[in-house]
Structure formats: C-alpha cells, structure tokens
Design an enzyme around this catalytic site. Structure first.
Site, mmCIF file in Angstrom:
data_model
loop_
_atom_site.group_PDB
_atom_site.id
_atom_site.type_symbol
_atom_site.label_atom_id
_atom_site.label_comp_id
_atom_site.label_asym_id
_atom_site.label_seq_id
_atom_site.Cartn_x
_atom_site.Cartn_y
_atom_site.Cartn_z
ATOM 1 N N HIS A 97 0.842 -1.198 0.000
ATOM 2 C CA HIS A 97 0.000 0.000 0.000
ATOM 3 C C HIS A 97 0.875 1.245 0.000
ATOM 4 O O HIS A 97 2.072 1.167 0.281
ATOM 5 C CB HIS A 97 -0.908 0.029 1.237
ATOM 6 C CG HIS A 97 -2.084 -0.888 1.128
ATOM 7 N ND1 HIS A 97 -2.010 -2.220 1.487
ATOM 8 C CD2 HIS A 97 -3.354 -0.685 0.686
ATOM 9 C CE1 HIS A 97 -3.193 -2.785 1.267
ATOM 10 N NE2 HIS A 97 -4.031 -1.885 0.789
ATOM 11 N N LYS A 99 -0.435 4.725 4.561
ATOM 12 C CA LYS A 99 -1.271 3.764 5.291
ATOM 13 C C LYS A 99 -0.659 3.524 6.668
ATOM 14 O O LYS A 99 0.503 3.173 6.803
ATOM 15 C CB LYS A 99 -1.384 2.446 4.513
ATOM 16 C CG LYS A 99 -2.352 1.473 5.168
ATOM 17 C CD LYS A 99 -2.793 0.390 4.202
ATOM 18 C CE LYS A 99 -3.784 -0.561 4.854
ATOM 19 N NZ LYS A 99 -5.089 0.066 5.095
#
Lengths: 219, 219, 219, 219
Positions: B127, B131
């Site tokens: 990600h 995040k």
C-alpha cells in the site's frame, strides 16, 4: 512397474527416466529418433515425443496392448479422434500438462470466470526457447474455459523457463491475476508417474489428468 | 439518497464524495478533524475515518438512527463488540475492503486452501506510504482463511500504490499465486455506494461486504 | 503560463487540465472534436489528441508560433518528418511517454542490454481497453534499444490499467525482469507540465522527454 | 582441475559435483557431516557448507594452502575478518550469490538508486523452505546499496523456489521493479566453477564474485 518410453532422449523423457528410477520402476523399452531398444514387453507405455511420431505411438500401443499415457503437446483434432478410437480397446490418459498445480489453476480459473463474466480476460504463457508449439497445450486448456468469449493469448519464449501460465481478469477499477509457475520439469514427470499408476488400474477408456487427480471418468 | 460522511477530508472520503456525486446522491452531513457540517439529517451514514474517532461514529449513528457503513480499518475487538451491539438497533455494514475483486479473491483463496492443504502459503500486501495500519485489514481477512495454519504475512509501503494483495501457494515443484491489484481508490468508493444502497433496504443487523455482494446474512 | 490544449476532452487532456490548474497555469485555448475555444493566444501548445488531428496540430502551432509539446501516440514516419521541419522554426518536445520512471526504465534497459548481449529478450505492455494503438508508443521506444536483435513484444488490453511495461532477459539458468507501472494518468500530465516549462525556455529545436529529464539536446 | 569440496552432501554441493563433472574436473577431497574423504591434494577448495563449519574450512584451506571459494551464506563479521587475514596468504573468493544475473541486478539497482534518490524502496526475497538464514545473503548485498537509507526487506519461504529477489522503487505516480529469478541451483554451481578458474590464476588476495565477473580487484 515395467514401462516403455517413446521420446526417451527428449528433455521430458529424461526427467521421466529419473523419476521412475527413483521410484524403482523398470524401463524395458524405448523408442526415439536414434532407434528402438527392447528388453521386455512394457506394462504401460509413456509418450513424451512429438506429434510427428504420433502414428508410431499408436502402432506401438496397439502392438503391446498396454495402457498409454500421452504427454506429447501440439496434437491435432485427427490425432485425438484416433486416440479415442484406441481407447475402446485400451486405457488412454492424455493431457497437455501433468502438473497438479495446473489442475488447481484450471479449477480456480473456471470459478473466477463464473464470477467475473463482464471483466476483460487475457492469458499469458512463458516457456523455454526450445518449445516448438505456440501457444502451449496448457494455454489451450485455459482458452477452452473462455470458449464463448473472444480473448487474447500471449506467448513468451525465454531461456530455460520450465513453464509459467497466468490469467488476468480486469474490471474498470481492479485486476485479478492467477499465476502458475513450474519450478522444474520434474513436476510433470511426477504427474506422468501418477497417471501410469492410474492407467494400470483402469479398464479401457479415455481419461485426462483431471480424472487422475480428481479420480472420475470424463468420456 | 441523502448521506452523511465521517472522515470527509481523508483520501477515501474524497473519493466517496466524487462517486456519490456522480450518482446524484446528496451530501447532507460531514464530520472530520476540522469540525461538523450539518444541512439535514442523513438517511445513511458512511464512516471513512480512523479508529480514534470510533466513539464519535457510534454516537452519531445512534443520534441519527440511520444505517451505518463502516470503512475504517484497524478496528479493535472492543470496537467490533460495540458495532454488533449497535446492530441490534440499526443496520451496520462493516468491511476492511469494499472492492468486488477482493470478495472474489477471498473465495478463490478459500477454494485453493481446500485443494492445497499441504503446500506452503505466504501473504503479501503493498500500500501507499500513508497507510498507518500493518498488515492491511484485507490481509487480516486473508489470514482468517488460514487460521489453522502458521503462515507469514509481508507488508510493503510504497509511494502511492492504491492496494495490492497476493497469496502464494507452493509445493516442491510448483507455485500458484493469486493476486489482486486495486487501480484506484474509486473502486472502494463504488463498493461503499453499493453497501449504502444495500443498507437502506435492510432491517437492523450486522452485515459484511460479502453479504452485500452475495446477498446473504452473516450473523 | 498561458497554455493551449488540443484533445482537451480526452482522458489525458483532462488530467493535463487538472495538473496545470493545480499549479496555477491558465488554459486559454482548446481544440477537440467538439470544436475550438479561444480566450487568448497561448504561450505554449499541448497536443494530447490522435494522429488523425496531426495536420490541425501543425497548423495551430504555426499560427500561434508557440512551443509545442506533442503527447499523441501512434505517429507515422511522415508525421515525425513534419515535426522536425517545424522544429527549425519553433521548439518541439515529443515523447510517447512523459513519465520520469519510463525514462529511468529506458536507461536501465540500455544498461542491461549492454551486459546481457546473449540472453533472450521479450517486451510486454498492458494498457486499458480504450487504447487504440498496439504496441504502445513506449514499447516502441523499448524496441528501439533492441533494434539489432529480433525480439518479440506482447500487448495486453485490460480494464482500466493506466500502463504497465516490462522487459524480460533470460539466460539458461536465470531471468531478469525490469518492470514499470504507472499508477495513474496524472504521472503523464506532470511530465507534460515539466516539458511545457522546458519548452518555454528553449530556442527552436526538436527535443524528447529524455532531453527534458536529463537536460541535453538530442538532434 | 583437481578440487576439494566442503559440504559435498548439501543441495548446492551436489550441483557443484554435477557441473564440475560435466566440465571434466576431478573431485579429490570432500568433507561434510558424514566425515572426510581424501584421494589427493586439491588445487582449489570449494566451501558450500554452513557457518558452523567455518573454523574447519579455515584450517583445511591453510593445510592445503590452496585457493578457497566460499559459497556459504550467513557468515558473521568475525568470519569475514578471518577470511581477510587468510587472504594475505592465499586467494579467497567469497560471495553470497554466484549467479551472473545477480551481478547484473546489483549494477542496475545501484544505477536506479542514483537516479531515484527520493523514491521509496523495498526489497523482497523468496527461497525454498529449507533455507536457514533470513534475509538471504543476496538481500544483504542489496541492502548494502541502500545503507544510507532506512529500507524494509521481506523474506518468503516457499516450497522449493531456487531463489527470487526483487527491488521496488516507488514515487507518487509510478513504480519500478527490478526482479531476478534463479531457475535452478545449477546457475550458482556454474558461477562457482567460474570463480574456481579465476582463483587458480590469482595471487593471494580477497575477491568477490563481482571481481570474477568484471575482472578487477576489490580490496
């Protein structure tokens, strides 16, 4: 078991010899471009040759009247017709790919296709530079799943790669990819051994490696 | 529909505003770090905030007595307990990932796990660098499938990647990999819209996005 | 800067409008299938249209006598000839791919090609289903590196993928793969902005995005 | 050449025996857990054992006073100190990875790191489940390139994977990934053979496989 091997000097043929030897099976007959070697009658016949030798394979299987495991790729419709005729007399196991993982990949691909009917699909396969047919037999099995759709297949020929296959599904916001990678040709030889054992226990009939793995009849 | 949005100024919140606007839904309430904005009472409440705001989310849902769609990740066991209590009064849809493709990935992973019980398994997720939780909520849903086994999960944080997940299965001769890649956060906002529509039609109860997609109740 | 945009209503055109607006540049002229809009004379002209509009692009650049940034793909040899003629009078920046990462990929691919002269090579590219030309302009730039060799290029068209490119090199015992993945079209619009700034500072001449990035002249 | 092999019964040791035999080199000494076998004094000594056997390796190399090729991974700082002392008397070639492709990967990674100083970086490596050290020696060589930065490395242990390594670079709009995949352990054995030939021609000194490939001295 006592087994015969057609295409004994090819890459897959050599792996078959190794894996069968490791499991104490006895090679009693070979046939390839260099000629024929006969020690005794085989209980089961393995074909790892090329489509060019197909008629020879048929006549040897008929002569020995032994179960036949066909691992040659690139067969034509007419070859399949003859194999199915032969299967009225003896047990024939035919597959374009003898790996367990490919059987799983086929099942997952069918499942994904049921769930993702409106997503784009593309197939990709990569094999060693010596592979003659294009796309691979396994790619053809994958294409069969999408026969109602118009999908593209790409083939890569790279170095000594044993065999990669992938199926990509894509919607407008996401991509799902299912991949299989063979680590060595030994995988295929192990599937052929499994099939030879299966063939010895069957009556006449036409079977695929899916039948060997999931243990049910196709035709 | 008239909807309210908690965490309206975050990355996912902004996508929700775009997708709901494109589908002619009206934003009537927002709540985020900059404060509260109220135009009229929402028919459904969307939560795209952080676990820190969880108590506020609960009290707003109770106050408006509107269905609640929870898209916040990193929730604790105690948060889930309270969500389930709340679901005795209103409809709650909660998921760590609102993409259709992830639902398919979960199903294919379950199938593969049934067929490949003795193969090694590893999970990987990538990600964007912003995040905060690790592993991702989706990776936790995948881990749940393998709860009886001891498997490893690796997390990558790279640039602005919307979200990749993969599960690798490996035997001694082959590897199967199932991959999902989100192309943009819009995918998740579209799943949230689908869930909001679903929530409006349900009585009280606790639902997941799997229920929304496959249309059946979990609890 | 005051800029004009040809192909303003296309996918890339819209990203250009967003990125230029975020950086406080003023759109003063557009041209696309819906017609022409003129507010004032542009200092620089951006072309994000299709090869079909090429003659119109040339005559607009000549009319405004402004630097031209060409981001259209699928141009023919004859188009390039005319662009180079035009560059005797004004500054022209042309590239099939305006991402910084692709420039790096091209450099790494050149380096790998020097070191791996006897390995097999294959190129792969994946784009959204709306992309008309095949292979992509970037794939053509990659092919140019291997022009003395006979290599294969595969094209995938899948969903809404912004643009993936990879080059695989394989010897008999190993494979090296260089991959680039665009996360969004915004990347390209940012490269076009960089190029527009570069073009404003140059005299007449023909430049590529490599020149913009590494700051030297090609022709 | 007449060569000795420490760790002859391990996976890599067996490959070394195959590759050296295929090239008509004679095995004259082995040492492993099952004991010692001596036929004649080796011209070069190969170490494919484990760090636990390090002292034994040193004393054998001193005893035979033959060049030493060290392919053991997981060595400590103190082991390296002793190897460098030994290299004042004999030629020592040490590497954590004897594949040509990994040397190329290291060069490309250095180049990418110079060009992409502000992008995120993550390293990933996958090996067979029997590999004891984590991360791999090759991953440590990659980490060395980024020693001024704080980067993450993930390790996967899956089935019988010979060895995959990848480095991902990511900016806000794009990702570049450099990957290497070993197809079989034979690759490493071929690099060890190359190193043994190199070592026979050198005076005393400490060399790496980079020196063998690019033919220059490190220390």
């Amino acid at each position: 078991m006592k087994y015969g091997l057609i295409g004994a000097s090819g890459k897959l043929g050599k792996e078959v010899i190794n894996v069968f030897a490791d499991n104490n099976h006895e090679l009693v007959f070979t046939f390839d471009l260099t000629g024929e070697w006969f020690q005794s009658e085989p209980e089961v016949l393995i074909d790892c040759s090329l489509p060019e030798a197909f008629d020879e394979v048929l006549s040897l299987a008929t002569k020995f009247s032994s179960p036949l495991v066909v691992a040659t790729t690139g067969l034509k419709e007419s070859n399949f017709k003859k194999l199915k005729e032969l299967s009225n007399k003896i047990c024939v196991v035919q597959s374009y790919n003898f790996s367990l993982g490919i059987q799983i990949l086929l099942q997952l691909t069918k499942k994904a296709n049921e769930l993702l009917t409106d997503w784009d699909v593309e197939i990709s396969e990569t094999h060693h530079r010596f592979k003659k047919d294009k796309p691979s037999g396994t790619a053809k099995m994958l294409q069969e799943i999408f026969k109602d759709r118009n999908i593209n297949t790409s083939s890569f020929r790279l170095g000594n790669v044993p065999g990669d296959h992938s199926i990509s599904f894509a919607g407008m916001g996401e991509v799902i990819k299912l991949e299989h990678r063979a680590l060595s040709r030994r995988t295929f030889a192990e599937g052929i051994l499994l099939s030879a054992g299966f063939a010895l226990k069957q009556e006449k009939g036409f079977y695929t490696f899916t039948d060997v793995v999931f243990n049910k009849k196709t035709l």
